[in-house]
Design a protein around this motif. Structure first.
Motif, short mmCIF file in Angstrom:
data_model
loop_
_atom_site.label_atom_id
_atom_site.label_comp_id
_atom_site.label_asym_id
_atom_site.label_seq_id
_atom_site.Cartn_x
_atom_site.Cartn_y
_atom_site.Cartn_z
N MET A 1 29.60 61.41 60.09
CA MET A 1 29.04 61.68 58.77
C MET A 1 29.84 60.99 57.66
O MET A 1 29.28 60.56 56.66
CB MET A 1 28.98 63.18 58.52
CG MET A 1 27.95 63.92 59.36
SD MET A 1 26.24 63.33 59.13
CE MET A 1 26.01 62.33 60.59
N GLN A 2 31.16 60.87 57.85
CA GLN A 2 31.96 60.18 56.85
C GLN A 2 31.62 58.71 56.80
O GLN A 2 31.58 58.11 55.72
CB GLN A 2 33.45 60.37 57.15
CG GLN A 2 34.37 59.84 56.07
CD GLN A 2 34.18 60.53 54.73
OE1 GLN A 2 33.79 61.68 54.68
NE2 GLN A 2 34.44 59.81 53.66
N VAL A 3 31.34 58.11 57.94
CA VAL A 3 30.92 56.71 57.95
C VAL A 3 29.61 56.56 57.17
O VAL A 3 29.45 55.63 56.37
CB VAL A 3 30.75 56.22 59.40
CG1 VAL A 3 30.11 54.82 59.42
CG2 VAL A 3 32.09 56.17 60.11
N LEU A 4 28.66 57.48 57.39
CA LEU A 4 27.38 57.40 56.69
C LEU A 4 27.55 57.54 55.19
O LEU A 4 26.91 56.84 54.40
CB LEU A 4 26.43 58.49 57.22
CG LEU A 4 26.12 58.50 58.72
CD1 LEU A 4 25.01 59.50 59.02
CD2 LEU A 4 25.75 57.12 59.22
N LEU B 1 32.67 52.30 63.85
CA LEU B 1 32.17 53.18 64.91
C LEU B 1 32.84 52.88 66.24
O LEU B 1 33.11 53.79 67.03
CB LEU B 1 30.65 53.04 65.03
CG LEU B 1 29.81 53.68 63.92
CD1 LEU B 1 28.34 53.35 64.11
CD2 LEU B 1 30.01 55.19 63.89
N ILE B 2 33.11 51.61 66.49
CA ILE B 2 33.70 51.23 67.78
C ILE B 2 35.19 51.57 67.83
O ILE B 2 35.66 52.22 68.77
CB ILE B 2 33.46 49.74 68.06
CG1 ILE B 2 31.97 49.45 68.24
CG2 ILE B 2 34.25 49.29 69.30
CD1 ILE B 2 31.64 47.97 68.30
N PHE B 3 35.94 51.11 66.82
CA PHE B 3 37.39 51.20 66.89
C PHE B 3 37.96 52.48 66.27
O PHE B 3 38.94 53.02 66.77
CB PHE B 3 38.02 49.97 66.23
CG PHE B 3 37.74 48.69 66.97
CD1 PHE B 3 38.37 48.42 68.17
CD2 PHE B 3 36.83 47.77 66.47
CE1 PHE B 3 38.10 47.24 68.86
CE2 PHE B 3 36.55 46.59 67.15
CZ PHE B 3 37.20 46.33 68.36
N GLY C 1 38.35 59.13 69.44
CA GLY C 1 37.85 59.58 70.74
C GLY C 1 36.52 60.29 70.66
O GLY C 1 36.22 61.15 71.50
N VAL C 2 35.70 59.97 69.67
CA VAL C 2 34.38 60.59 69.52
C VAL C 2 33.34 59.71 70.20
O VAL C 2 33.16 58.55 69.81
CB VAL C 2 34.02 60.77 68.03
CG1 VAL C 2 32.60 61.32 67.88
CG2 VAL C 2 35.02 61.71 67.37
N PRO C 3 32.64 60.21 71.20
CA PRO C 3 31.65 59.38 71.89
C PRO C 3 30.41 59.15 71.04
O PRO C 3 29.96 60.06 70.33
CB PRO C 3 31.32 60.19 73.15
CG PRO C 3 31.58 61.61 72.76
CD PRO C 3 32.73 61.56 71.80
N VAL C 4 29.88 57.95 71.08
CA VAL C 4 28.62 57.62 70.43
C VAL C 4 27.56 57.57 71.52
O VAL C 4 27.56 56.67 72.37
CB VAL C 4 28.70 56.28 69.68
CG1 VAL C 4 27.36 55.92 69.07
CG2 VAL C 4 29.77 56.36 68.59
N GLU C 5 26.66 58.56 71.53
CA GLU C 5 25.76 58.75 72.66
C GLU C 5 24.59 57.77 72.68
O GLU C 5 24.14 57.35 73.73
CB GLU C 5 25.22 60.19 72.64
CG GLU C 5 26.30 61.26 72.70
CD GLU C 5 27.04 61.27 74.01
OE1 GLU C 5 26.57 60.64 74.97
OE2 GLU C 5 28.10 61.91 74.09
N GLY C 6 24.05 57.45 71.52
CA GLY C 6 22.80 56.71 71.46
C GLY C 6 22.98 55.20 71.46
O GLY C 6 24.06 54.66 71.72
#
Length: 377
Positions: free
Chosen positions: A183-186, A243-245, A252-257
């Motif tokens: 959410m912070q990225v958004l 999002l990647i790095f 360590g937060v997985p991005v599911e989609g």
């Protein structure tokens, strides 16, 4: 041929924007900080779950059950409980030394085994609002679970006709970091999209280089579109790397989609947000005015988009009004893709809404941009 010439002009003007932005050290540092340390600090520092909360226990029972209940209050949610007397409770809460006080009454174990319903008091320092609300529910669950297990072991009737089993989807451990990081990225996308493009227009006006553009064989639409794609591309690349790095590797937060699907949605949102940035730059007369004008815009867009408060928790009229904000559709799209692994068939209505609002912002921005160039001339 005319269409090719327009596209070539937009591309070349965009390259000029990228070169100008690369020489702006302050803006480059801002972009770097916004998608690295700002995301990491918020994700790590802002927690909605209970973490290391201080608990005091008044044990007037001294039974095996009370000792078992005390042992059930464990880290990482709570600190090791401290035993206190009833005369110490008020002072501890007044000083903020503890957040929770668990008061176990006399004859607690005997009353449980005899079928009576003793009352266990939980006193809470509610000035720590988030921990108070969530932590109280944690303690209630601990008491209920411990009492049920204790009665079952002693073949006593627990009075509970059913056992509730909760399964949390998409965030099994209910970790706030998995929500806050994305959410912070958004939120940062909204802020930078408005600021970067608005600042690019204001920079042209304050440095006088907009007069150079006016004598060139380019149109107002080409100038605006060049600023949109150049600044939008920079932010889009920064978002993907963040999002990647930062989110995926450092936190360590997985991005599911699907990352490509999300970036397509982000590109549409950047089109809308940067168009809004140009619109605001045509209203403001200086960089300070742009900043003052932009602050309430992206504060409202961020706070009421669903990143902080769910849309269903808002008044109905406010939820309807926020549908004119592209950030509302973008947050819904991002949560569906990045948390729940949704596909295009699920998020295409949000994509269409973002694109429609972006077109509306662009048309109004172009009208005002042409008028601004005319005044400059």
């Amino acid at each position: 041929m005319s269409l090719f010439r327009h596209a070539s002009n937009v591309f070349r003007l965009g390259l000029k924007e990228l070169a100008s932005l690369s020489r702006d050290v302050v803006m480059m540092v801002l972009i770097l900080y916004t998608f690295t340390m700002a995301v990491y600090d918020v994700a790590k520092g802002v927690r909605t779950e209970v973490q290391n909360a201080a608990v005091a226990i008044v044990d007037d029972d001294g039974s095996g059950f009370s000792r078992r209940l005390i042992d059930a209050v464990q880290p990482p949610y709570f600190q090791q409980p401290i035993r206190v007397g009833r005369d110490q409770v008020e002072d501890l809460l007044n000083r903020g030394a503890v957040t929770f006080v668990l008061a176990l009454p006399p004859k607690l174990e005997a009353d449980l085994l005899s079928g009576r319903r003793p009352e266990i008091a939980i006193e809470v320092d509610a000035t720590a609002m988030t921990q108070a609300g969530v932590g109280t529910a944690y303690l209630q669950n601990i008491v209920t679970r411990t009492a049920r297990d204790f009665l079952h072991e002693h073949d006593a009737d627990s009075g509970l006709p059913a056992t509730v089993v909760t399964r949390a989807l998409f965030n099994p451990n209910l970790e706030s970091i998995r929500f806050n990081a994305v959410m912070q990225v958004l939120e940062n996308i909204t802020i930078l999209a408005v600021i970067l493009v608005g600042a690019a227009v204001m920079r042209e006006r304050e440095r006088g280089t907009i007069e150079h553009l006016m004598v060139m064989p380019v149109t107002a639409a080409e100038i605006a579109l060049a600023k949109i794609w150049a600044n939008g591309l920079v932010i889009l690349v920064a978002v993907a790397l963040s999002l990647i790095f930062v989110v995926g590797w450092a936190l360590g937060v997985p991005v599911e989609g699907s990352m490509p699907l999300f970036l397509c949605g982000a590109a549409l949102y950047l089109f809308a947000a940067t168009s809004l940035g140009i619109l605001l730059a045509t209203v403001a007369n200086s960089m300070p005015q742009l900043g003052l004008l932009a602050i309430p815009i992206f504060v409202v867009m961020n706070l009421l988009s669903g990143t902080t408060t769910p849309m269903e928790a808002m008044p109905e009229w406010l939820g309807v009004a926020m549908q004119v904000s592209p950030s509302t559709h973008f947050v819904a799209l991002s949560q569906a893709i990045l948390y729940r692994g949704a596909g295009f068939e699920t998020v295409w209505p949000q994509m269409a809404g973002i694109f429609g609002l972006g077109l509306a912002f662009l048309l109004v921005a172009l009208l005002r941009f042409r008028a601004m160039l005319a005044r400059q001339a």
